[in-house]
Motif scaffolding. Structure first.
Motif, short mmCIF file in Angstrom:
data_model
loop_
_atom_site.label_atom_id
_atom_site.label_comp_id
_atom_site.label_asym_id
_atom_site.label_seq_id
_atom_site.Cartn_x
_atom_site.Cartn_y
_atom_site.Cartn_z
N SER A 1 -3.59 1.86 -3.42
CA SER A 1 -2.99 3.19 -3.57
C SER A 1 -3.31 4.13 -2.42
N ARG B 1 4.94 1.31 -5.53
CA ARG B 1 4.09 0.10 -5.49
C ARG B 1 4.57 -0.92 -6.50
N THR C 1 -2.01 -4.85 -4.52
CA THR C 1 -1.60 -3.47 -4.26
C THR C 1 -2.81 -2.60 -3.95
N CYS D 1 0.84 -1.19 0.00
CA CYS D 1 0.00 0.00 0.00
C CYS D 1 0.88 1.25 0.00
N ASP D 2 0.84 1.98 -1.10
CA ASP D 2 1.63 3.20 -1.24
C ASP D 2 0.92 4.08 -2.26
N SER E 1 6.31 -4.49 -5.54
CA SER E 1 5.50 -5.63 -5.97
C SER E 1 6.27 -6.55 -6.90
#
Length: 67
Positions: A32, A14, A30, A7-8, A18
């Motif tokens: 956001s 991300r 993922t 989570c970014d 990942s």
């Protein structure tokens, strides 16, 4: 196989995290922002969550507390 949620709010971060985790054999989802993160954790059990601390809306620490 372990499932990790990244989570970014920054797409490149991300993607980078990942891709590295996938290359190591992890299943990766993922999100956001904190809201998406919470929705995904409720929908799918995760073995780990990698959280950005500073995100718009719900920040990483608040998201962690809610998880």
């Amino acid at each position: 196989m372990s499932r990790i949620l990244v989570c970014d709010d920054e797409e490149l971060i991300r993607w980078s995290i990942s891709e590295h985790l996938r290359s190591e054999g992890f299943e990766v989802d993922t999100a956001s922002n904190g809201e998406e993160c919470l929705d995904q954790v409720l929908a799918t059990p995760m073995d780990a969550v990698i959280l950005d601390l500073k995100m718009p809306g719900i920040d990483g620490l608040t998201t962690l507390r809610k998880i």
